[in-house]
Design a protein around this motif. Structure first.
Motif, PDB file in Angstrom:
ATOM      1  N   UNK A   1       0.843  -1.205   0.000  1.00 13.15           N
ATOM      2  CA  UNK A   1       0.000   0.000   0.000  1.00 13.15           C
ATOM      3  C   UNK A   1       0.876   1.252   0.000  1.00 13.15           C
ATOM      4  N   UNK A   2       1.942   1.230   0.746  1.00 13.42           N
ATOM      5  CA  UNK A   2       2.857   2.371   0.785  1.00 13.42           C
ATOM      6  C   UNK A   2       3.416   2.649  -0.610  1.00 13.42           C
ATOM      7  N   UNK A   3       3.790   1.592  -1.319  1.00 13.44           N
ATOM      8  CA  UNK A   3       4.321   1.758  -2.688  1.00 13.44           C
ATOM      9  C   UNK A   3       3.268   2.392  -3.598  1.00 13.44           C
ATOM     10  N   UNK A   4       2.006   1.986  -3.433  1.00 12.40           N
ATOM     11  CA  UNK A   4       0.937   2.563  -4.245  1.00 12.40           C
ATOM     12  C   UNK A   4       0.733   4.040  -3.902  1.00 12.40           C
ATOM     13  N   UNK A   5       0.837   4.357  -2.622  1.00  7.02           N
ATOM     14  CA  UNK A   5       0.707   5.755  -2.201  1.00  7.02           C
ATOM     15  C   UNK A   5       1.832   6.621  -2.778  1.00  7.02           C
TER      16      UNK A   5
ATOM     17  N   UNK B   1       3.441   6.069  -5.557  1.00  5.71           N
ATOM     18  CA  UNK B   1       3.589   5.648  -6.958  1.00  5.71           C
ATOM     19  C   UNK B   1       4.347   6.683  -7.799  1.00  5.71           C
ATOM     20  N   UNK B   2       3.921   7.935  -7.742  1.00  2.00           N
ATOM     21  CA  UNK B   2       4.514   8.958  -8.599  1.00  2.00           C
ATOM     22  C   UNK B   2       5.971   9.228  -8.251  1.00  2.00           C
ATOM     23  N   UNK B   3       6.282   9.218  -6.943  1.00  2.00           N
ATOM     24  CA  UNK B   3       7.668   9.453  -6.518  1.00  2.00           C
ATOM     25  C   UNK B   3       8.569   8.285  -6.921  1.00  2.00           C
ATOM     26  N   UNK B   4       8.052   7.061  -6.799  1.00  2.00           N
ATOM     27  CA  UNK B   4       8.832   5.877  -7.200  1.00  2.00           C
ATOM     28  C   UNK B   4       9.086   5.907  -8.702  1.00  2.00           C
ATOM     29  N   UNK B   5       8.024   6.244  -9.479  1.00  2.00           N
ATOM     30  CA  UNK B   5       8.182   6.294 -10.935  1.00  2.00           C
ATOM     31  C   UNK B   5       9.222   7.344 -11.327  1.00  2.00           C
ATOM     32  N   UNK B   6       9.225   8.481 -10.633  1.00  2.00           N
ATOM     33  CA  UNK B   6      10.195   9.544 -10.936  1.00  2.00           C
ATOM     34  C   UNK B   6      11.627   9.077 -10.663  1.00  2.00           C
ATOM     35  N   UNK B   7      11.820   8.324  -9.568  1.00  2.00           N
ATOM     36  CA  UNK B   7      13.156   7.793  -9.249  1.00  2.00           C
ATOM     37  C   UNK B   7      13.599   6.811 -10.326  1.00  2.00           C
TER      38      UNK B   7
ATOM     39  N   UNK C   1      12.581   6.601 -13.373  1.00  3.41           N
ATOM     40  CA  UNK C   1      12.751   7.285 -14.657  1.00  3.41           C
ATOM     41  C   UNK C   1      14.090   8.016 -14.768  1.00  3.41           C
ATOM     42  N   UNK C   2      14.689   8.355 -13.627  1.00  5.52           N
ATOM     43  CA  UNK C   2      16.009   9.017 -13.647  1.00  5.52           C
ATOM     44  C   UNK C   2      17.042   8.169 -14.377  1.00  5.52           C
ATOM     45  N   UNK C   3      16.849   6.852 -14.352  1.00  2.00           N
ATOM     46  CA  UNK C   3      17.863   5.936 -14.887  1.00  2.00           C
ATOM     47  C   UNK C   3      17.379   5.179 -16.128  1.00  2.00           C
ATOM     48  N   UNK C   4      16.227   5.587 -16.666  1.00  2.88           N
ATOM     49  CA  UNK C   4      15.675   4.893 -17.828  1.00  2.88           C
ATOM     50  C   UNK C   4      15.806   5.749 -19.081  1.00  2.88           C
ATOM     51  N   UNK C   5      16.062   5.114 -20.214  1.00  2.00           N
ATOM     52  CA  UNK C   5      16.110   5.853 -21.481  1.00  2.00           C
ATOM     53  C   UNK C   5      14.688   6.160 -21.951  1.00  2.00           C
ATOM     54  N   UNK C   6      13.764   5.212 -21.662  1.00  2.00           N
ATOM     55  CA  UNK C   6      12.355   5.456 -21.974  1.00  2.00           C
ATOM     56  C   UNK C   6      11.575   5.515 -20.668  1.00  2.00           C
ATOM     57  N   UNK C   7      10.972   6.660 -20.344  1.00  2.00           N
ATOM     58  CA  UNK C   7      10.273   6.785 -19.059  1.00  2.00           C
ATOM     59  C   UNK C   7       9.064   5.866 -18.963  1.00  2.00           C
ATOM     60  N   UNK C   8       8.728   5.491 -17.736  1.00  2.00           N
ATOM     61  CA  UNK C   8       7.543   4.667 -17.492  1.00  2.00           C
ATOM     62  C   UNK C   8       6.292   5.479 -17.773  1.00  2.00           C
ATOM     63  N   UNK C   9       5.265   4.813 -18.303  1.00  2.00           N
ATOM     64  CA  UNK C   9       4.008   5.491 -18.608  1.00  2.00           C
ATOM     65  C   UNK C   9       3.283   5.896 -17.330  1.00  2.00           C
ATOM     66  N   UNK C  10       2.345   6.833 -17.473  1.00  2.00           N
ATOM     67  CA  UNK C  10       1.556   7.274 -16.323  1.00  2.00           C
ATOM     68  C   UNK C  10       0.679   6.150 -15.772  1.00  2.00           C
ATOM     69  N   UNK C  11       0.359   5.169 -16.630  1.00  2.00           N
ATOM     70  CA  UNK C  11      -0.497   4.076 -16.153  1.00  2.00           C
ATOM     71  C   UNK C  11       0.316   2.908 -15.572  1.00  2.00           C
ATOM     72  N   UNK C  12       1.622   3.148 -15.338  1.00  2.00           N
ATOM     73  CA  UNK C  12       2.475   2.132 -14.671  1.00  2.00           C
ATOM     74  C   UNK C  12       2.100   2.030 -13.206  1.00  2.00           C
ATOM     75  N   UNK C  13       2.151   0.831 -12.677  1.00  2.00           N
ATOM     76  CA  UNK C  13       1.847   0.612 -11.258  1.00  2.00           C
ATOM     77  C   UNK C  13       3.020  -0.081 -10.567  1.00  2.00           C
ATOM     78  N   UNK C  14       3.326   0.286  -9.306  1.00  2.00           N
ATOM     79  CA  UNK C  14       4.463  -0.300  -8.581  1.00  2.00           C
ATOM     80  C   UNK C  14       4.092  -1.605  -7.886  1.00  2.00           C
TER      81      UNK C  14
END
Length: 524
Positions: free
Chosen positions: A147-151, A153-159, A161-174
């Motif tokens: 549940x914490x990861x879902x809460x 979600x946006x901060x985890x995706x941003x982290x 994405x710092x190391x990805x050549x193609x960013x994760x989509x907005x509909x990605x789930x942790x």
């Protein structure tokens, strides 16, 4: 142990105390996915953690040593060394705990690989507390973490994405879901209600379902989020990782940021390097099945020498575990280390302190032997074993001044030496004494006369003379019969072992019993 030890395990123990502060208990962690046979490269992480644990305890600290079996991971590939691969292939994309053990030895595939490791680790002095991640996820233990990861979600995706050549989509789930319809991870998360309910679709059947994170046995976190969640939950102070995880932008880089979102901090860590294998085929790879396991290494190396290989090498250095003639040198290096520890070999103070600490950490238990092992060169031990056709007790009976505790350790070394001789030693290293069934060797008149003279010298002089003094009689037998020395040595080897070369002759004859030699030579 010297307070000023410069051994890498002690240096990291000091670093943990310094960076994590004064704690009642320090938590050191290791773990792996039991996707196949756990190989000796994986063991490098386990033993590295155990050595740091031992170093912390030597400093008077309490330590919790945990080992996580990531057995809720996906079964991605069928290893080559597993029976019934066609059956196993039908379980691809399911959790490895749901895959059957086709060897019939365990409740499931993952547990078989876990049991193999758990049974052998105490042999080398490693006894962690095991954590089984499938059991923990399915019990709801990690519901809060998911549940914490879902809460976040946006901060985890941003982290990430710092190391990805193609960013994760907005509909990605942790979070990932194993379908309750097919048990496979071929699913898509559709939404979360902000509390405990997650809705997903099974992509292969089109069916949809809503699950409660507190009660479902189908949900888990992906690796890059699961790892830092567990760091925070267990309060991990130290955990090393391989080059793949420690590479720039690897899972350690992302996890050290994500762990903060779970209210924790990254552990002290280091990168350990790969291990290569020398003297036998096979690339180390769990998923391919072409592996060298700890069991394989312990066939050739005693538990103490196996530990020594890792203790005496910095974790960030690549090294080879040898099955070829280097085995002789590795045993010799360990024996020199032992001699230095017990003061039998004089070296400078710096070397003495270094080797003493290596010897201490190489022992299976934290208690150091009260006396050195029986100091017999490994090459000579191999010769004795071949002279006696692998009869360990017969070999031990020939040794003078051996104590009871030395006998026990030597028996283990003999078993390893005999396994190495039979399975890995070069052909020109192996030999066996003539048992009376071989064809007679063709000899010149001179060689035949020299052999007969040697037989007389063996009967009269061998038992009372040392190796150096008896060697003069070998030369005399050749000289008196007009045979060139090299040709005579070749003739003797042919007669005794059926080969043109063999162990150093005088010492070899001394190692053989007079009675056995006379029975062979009396055929000529």
């Amino acid at each position: 142990m010297s307070e000023a030890s410069s051994h890498w395990a002690d240096i990291y123990a000091d670093k943990i105390i310094r960076e994590k502060g004064d704690k009642e208990v320090y938590t050191c962690a290791s773990g792996i996915t039991p996707s196949g046979t756990v190989h000796i490269g994986n063991f490098r992480e386990i033993i590295s953690v155990e050595l740091v644990v031992r170093a912390l305890r030597a400093k008077g600290r309490k330590v919790r040593f945990i080992y996580s079996w990531d057995d809720y991971d996906v079964f991605r590939k069928v290893p080559k060394n597993m029976p019934e691969p066609e059956l196993l292939a039908t379980y691809l994309r399911k959790p490895i705990t749901l895959v059957p053990d086709t060897t019939g030895k365990a409740p499931n595939y993952a547990r078989k690989n876990e049991m193999d490791v758990e049974e052998i680790l105490p042999t080398v002095g490693v006894s962690p507390e095991y954590l089984y991640q499938a059991e923990r996820y399915r019990s709801g233990m990690y519901a809060e973490g998911m549940r914490r990861a879902l809460e976040k979600k946006d901060e985890i995706r941003a982290i990430l994405n710092e190391y990805r050549t193609e960013p994760l989509d907005d509909d990605w789930w942790p979070i990932s879901i194993f379908s309750s319809f097919t048990d496979k991870d071929t699913t898509t998360v559709l939404g979360w209600d902000g509390e405990w309910a997650v809705r997903y679709r099974d992509d292969s059947t089109g069916q949809e379902e809503t699950v409660d994170l507190r009660t479902t046995s189908c949900a888990k976190l992906p690796w890059r989020i699961d790892w830092p969640m567990r760091w925070a939950r267990e309060g991990v102070d130290f955990e090393p990782a391989g080059k793949d995880h420690h590479s720039e932008g690897g899972s350690f880089d992302t996890s050290r940021k994500i762990v903060e979102l779970f209210g924790g901090h990254a552990p002290v860590s280091f990168q350990y390097d790969f291990i290569s294998i020398k003297g036998r085929g096979g690339k180390i790879s769990s998923s391919s099945g072409e592996v060298i396991s700890l069991y394989d290494v312990l066939e050739v190396y005693t538990p103490e020498v196996c530990r020594y290989l890792f203790v005496s090498t910095r974790p960030n250095s690549e090294f080879a575990i040898s099955f070829d003639l280097d085995v002789l040198k590795i045993y010799e290096d360990y024996d020199n280390c032992e001699r230095i520890y017990f003061g039998l070999l004089d070296v400078n103070e710096k070397r003495r302190e270094k080797e003493k600490r290596i010897y201490e950490l190489s022992q299976v238990g934290e208690e150091i032997p009260s006396e050195p092992g029986y100091q017999i060169p490994f090459r000579h031990l191999c010769n004795l074993l071949q002279i006696h056709s692998g009869d360990i007790e017969a070999v031990i009976a020939t040794l003078d001044g051996i104590t009871q505790s030395q006998k026990e350790r030597l028996r283990v070394r003999c078993r390893c030496a005999w396994a190495w001789i039979q399975n890995f030693a070069p052909e020109d290293f192996r030999f066996s004494l003539d048992d009376g069934t071989r064809e007679l060797v063709e000899l010149t008149e001179g060689e035949l006369g020299a052999i007969r003279d040697l037989r007389t010298y063996i009967a009269d002089e061998l038992d009372r003379l040392d190796e150096k003094d008896f060697s003069t009689y070998i030369y005399k037998a050749a000289e008196d019969n007009g045979v060139e020395k090299g040709a005579f040595f070749t003739a003797v080897y042919k007669v005794l072992i059926g080969k043109q070369r063999g162990p150093k002759l005088a010492g070899f004859l001394k190692a053989c019993s007079t009675e056995r030699l006379l029975s062979i030579l009396s055929r000529y």
